[in-house]
Design an enzyme around this catalytic site. Structure first.
Site, PDB file in Angstrom:
ATOM      1  N   TYR A 117      -1.575  -0.840  10.883  1.00  0.00           N
ATOM      2  CA  TYR A 117      -1.820  -1.179   9.469  1.00  0.00           C
ATOM      3  C   TYR A 117      -0.580  -0.863   8.626  1.00  0.00           C
ATOM      4  O   TYR A 117      -0.123  -1.689   7.830  1.00  0.00           O
ATOM      5  CB  TYR A 117      -3.036  -0.408   8.938  1.00  0.00           C
ATOM      6  CG  TYR A 117      -3.335  -0.693   7.473  1.00  0.00           C
ATOM      7  CD1 TYR A 117      -3.817  -1.930   7.080  1.00  0.00           C
ATOM      8  CD2 TYR A 117      -3.116   0.282   6.485  1.00  0.00           C
ATOM      9  CE1 TYR A 117      -4.081  -2.211   5.738  1.00  0.00           C
ATOM     10  CE2 TYR A 117      -3.369   0.020   5.150  1.00  0.00           C
ATOM     11  CZ  TYR A 117      -3.858  -1.237   4.778  1.00  0.00           C
ATOM     12  OH  TYR A 117      -4.105  -1.499   3.445  1.00  0.00           O
ATOM     13  N   SER A 135       0.866  -1.192   0.000  1.00  0.00           N
ATOM     14  CA  SER A 135       0.000   0.000   0.000  1.00  0.00           C
ATOM     15  C   SER A 135       0.896   1.234   0.000  1.00  0.00           C
ATOM     16  O   SER A 135       2.083   1.151   0.339  1.00  0.00           O
ATOM     17  CB  SER A 135      -0.845  -0.003   1.280  1.00  0.00           C
ATOM     18  OG  SER A 135      -1.583   1.191   1.417  1.00  0.00           O
TER      19      SER A 135
HETATM   20  P1  NDP Z   1     -11.702  -5.674   0.122  1.00  0.00           P
HETATM   21  O1  NDP Z   1     -12.203  -5.508   1.513  1.00  0.00           O
HETATM   22  O2  NDP Z   1     -12.666  -5.559  -0.998  1.00  0.00           O
HETATM   23  O3  NDP Z   1     -10.935  -7.064  -0.028  1.00  0.00           O
HETATM   24  C1  NDP Z   1     -10.248  -7.674   1.020  1.00  0.00           C
HETATM   25  C2  NDP Z   1     -10.191  -9.152   0.709  1.00  0.00           C
HETATM   26  O4  NDP Z   1      -9.406  -9.817   1.707  1.00  0.00           O
HETATM   27  C3  NDP Z   1     -11.558  -9.800   0.700  1.00  0.00           C
HETATM   28  O5  NDP Z   1     -11.686 -10.643  -0.402  1.00  0.00           O
HETATM   29  C4  NDP Z   1     -11.571 -10.621   1.985  1.00  0.00           C
HETATM   30  O6  NDP Z   1     -12.365 -11.790   1.788  1.00  0.00           O
HETATM   31  C5  NDP Z   1     -10.092 -10.981   2.085  1.00  0.00           C
HETATM   32  N1  NDP Z   1      -9.717 -11.412   3.427  1.00  0.00           N
HETATM   33  C6  NDP Z   1      -9.766 -10.735   4.581  1.00  0.00           C
HETATM   34  N2  NDP Z   1      -9.389 -11.509   5.606  1.00  0.00           N
HETATM   35  C7  NDP Z   1      -9.074 -12.718   5.075  1.00  0.00           C
HETATM   36  C8  NDP Z   1      -8.622 -13.945   5.613  1.00  0.00           C
HETATM   37  N3  NDP Z   1      -8.413 -14.108   6.924  1.00  0.00           N
HETATM   38  N4  NDP Z   1      -8.405 -14.974   4.763  1.00  0.00           N
HETATM   39  C9  NDP Z   1      -8.627 -14.845   3.446  1.00  0.00           C
HETATM   40  N5  NDP Z   1      -9.054 -13.714   2.881  1.00  0.00           N
HETATM   41  C10 NDP Z   1      -9.285 -12.660   3.699  1.00  0.00           C
HETATM   42  O7  NDP Z   1     -10.549  -4.606  -0.041  1.00  0.00           O
HETATM   43  P2  NDP Z   1      -9.420  -4.376  -1.160  1.00  0.00           P
HETATM   44  O8  NDP Z   1      -9.736  -5.080  -2.409  1.00  0.00           O
HETATM   45  O9  NDP Z   1      -9.196  -2.924  -1.178  1.00  0.00           O
HETATM   46  O10 NDP Z   1      -8.163  -5.031  -0.443  1.00  0.00           O
HETATM   47  C11 NDP Z   1      -7.253  -5.890  -1.087  1.00  0.00           C
HETATM   48  C12 NDP Z   1      -5.860  -5.550  -0.611  1.00  0.00           C
HETATM   49  O11 NDP Z   1      -5.524  -4.245  -1.053  1.00  0.00           O
HETATM   50  C13 NDP Z   1      -5.664  -5.551   0.891  1.00  0.00           C
HETATM   51  O12 NDP Z   1      -4.433  -6.193   1.191  1.00  0.00           O
HETATM   52  C14 NDP Z   1      -5.577  -4.081   1.233  1.00  0.00           C
HETATM   53  O13 NDP Z   1      -4.845  -3.852   2.407  1.00  0.00           O
HETATM   54  C15 NDP Z   1      -4.895  -3.543  -0.010  1.00  0.00           C
HETATM   55  N6  NDP Z   1      -5.026  -2.113  -0.264  1.00  0.00           N
HETATM   56  C16 NDP Z   1      -6.252  -1.553  -0.488  1.00  0.00           C
HETATM   57  C17 NDP Z   1      -6.352  -0.196  -0.699  1.00  0.00           C
HETATM   58  C18 NDP Z   1      -7.673   0.488  -0.863  1.00  0.00           C
HETATM   59  O14 NDP Z   1      -7.720   1.730  -0.834  1.00  0.00           O
HETATM   60  N7  NDP Z   1      -8.777  -0.225  -1.044  1.00  0.00           N
HETATM   61  C19 NDP Z   1      -5.156   0.674  -0.754  1.00  0.00           C
HETATM   62  C20 NDP Z   1      -3.930  -0.038  -0.563  1.00  0.00           C
HETATM   63  C21 NDP Z   1      -3.872  -1.372  -0.329  1.00  0.00           C
HETATM   64  P3  NDP Z   1     -13.226 -12.566   2.889  1.00  0.00           P
HETATM   65  O15 NDP Z   1     -13.768 -11.534   3.832  1.00  0.00           O
HETATM   66  O16 NDP Z   1     -14.278 -13.250   2.066  1.00  0.00           O
HETATM   67  O17 NDP Z   1     -12.275 -13.527   3.527  1.00  0.00           O
END
Ligand code: NDP
Length: 249
Positions: free
Chosen positions: A155, A142
């Protein structure tokens, strides 16, 4: 990698947001994709939605905080498609909070998902890739893995760690044909902020970085960058990508 047919991509955190969009991007190019997350119904829906694309999509319910489940995800992919060409360690949580509010359970969840989940992914896939002397491990860090923000001590710490783990791994395996990338998005319009329970942090986020005035990135913007990193010729190793909204400082 020019032609993606016959190649396999594993994506964690694929039940929404960036992971979901990246699954579509690779399947469109003909890659077979295994999507993983905890919400199985969302993965099933995604598989159905992408069924017309050239690449096959399978899913495996996986909690990345459980090492055995991550090992099983990689084994499932090898059993189903024969090999893993790309692992996208993308699952992540961002329950921002001020340290004085002592959200210890949220600190632990972030460490477990954002750091240990990445390590389990690396550990599960690396022997397979080194044996084939081919593959690509890409991890979502990020902007918060480059700059620390208030309410983001933990975070940001996890996202610095994710980036450094990729860098360290890249140095260790530099002589092999296995490649590593960390991708660092700025604000992307996803469900990520839903996990924030600290009202002060939510308030700060809205006021502090001008979220209301900014045109955020879409998940597809990041999927495109991931696809770019993984599609370079064999002698090119894209180690790091930062993509932020034009108006994000
Ligand atoms: P979302 O919340 O849409 O996606 C997060 C994903 O992580 C979901 O599919 C969730 O699925 C999964 N997840 C969470 N916990 C677990 C777990 N224990 N095991 C398996 N899967 C898990 O957000 P984003 O698409 O934005 O996030 C994706 C990545 O991008 C993250 O690493 C986030 O930190 C990073 N990011 C996002 C930014 C933003 O502005 N959105 C900016 C910078 C980085 P489920 O709950 O079904 O398990």
């Amino acid at each position: 990698m020019g032609d993606w047919s016959g190649k396999t991509v594993v994506i964690t955190g694929a039940s929404s947001g960036i992971g979901e969009a990246t699954a579509a991007r690779f399947a469109k190019e003909g890659a077979d994709v295994v999507v993983a997350a905890r919400r199985e119904e969302r993965l099933q829906e995604l598989k159905d939605r992408l069924s017309d694309l050239p690449g096959k999509v399978e899913y495996k319910a996986t909690d990345v905080t459980n090492q055995q489940q991550v090992e099983d995800l990689i084994q499932f992919t090898v059993d189903t498609f024969g090999q893993v060409d790309v692992l996208f360690n993308n699952a992540g949580l961002m329950p921002l909070s001020f340290m004085k509010n002592k959200k210890v359970d949220e600190w632990e969840k972030m460490v477990d998902v954002n750091i240990k989940g990445v390590l389990y992914g690396v550990g599960a896939v690396l022997p397979h890739m080194l044996e084939r002397n081919s593959g690509h491990i890409i991890t979502t860090s990020s902007i918060a893995g480059h700059e620390v923000m208030p309410a983001g001590a933990v975070y940001c710490g996890t996202k610095f760690a994710a980036r450094v783990i990729m860098e360290g791994l890249g140095k260790e395996i530099a002589k092999s044909d296995v490649r590593t990338t960390s991708i660092s998005p700025g604000v992307v319009d996803t469900e990520l902020t839903d996990t924030i329970t600290d009202e002060e942090a939510l308030d700060m986020l809205k006021k502090g970085i001008g979220l209301n005035e900014m045109t955020p990135l879409q998940s597809e913007d990041i999927a495109e960058a991931v696809f770019y990193a993984c599609s370079q010729p064999k002698h090119v190793d894209v180690n790091e990508i930062i993509v932020r909204p034009n108006q994000q400082g």
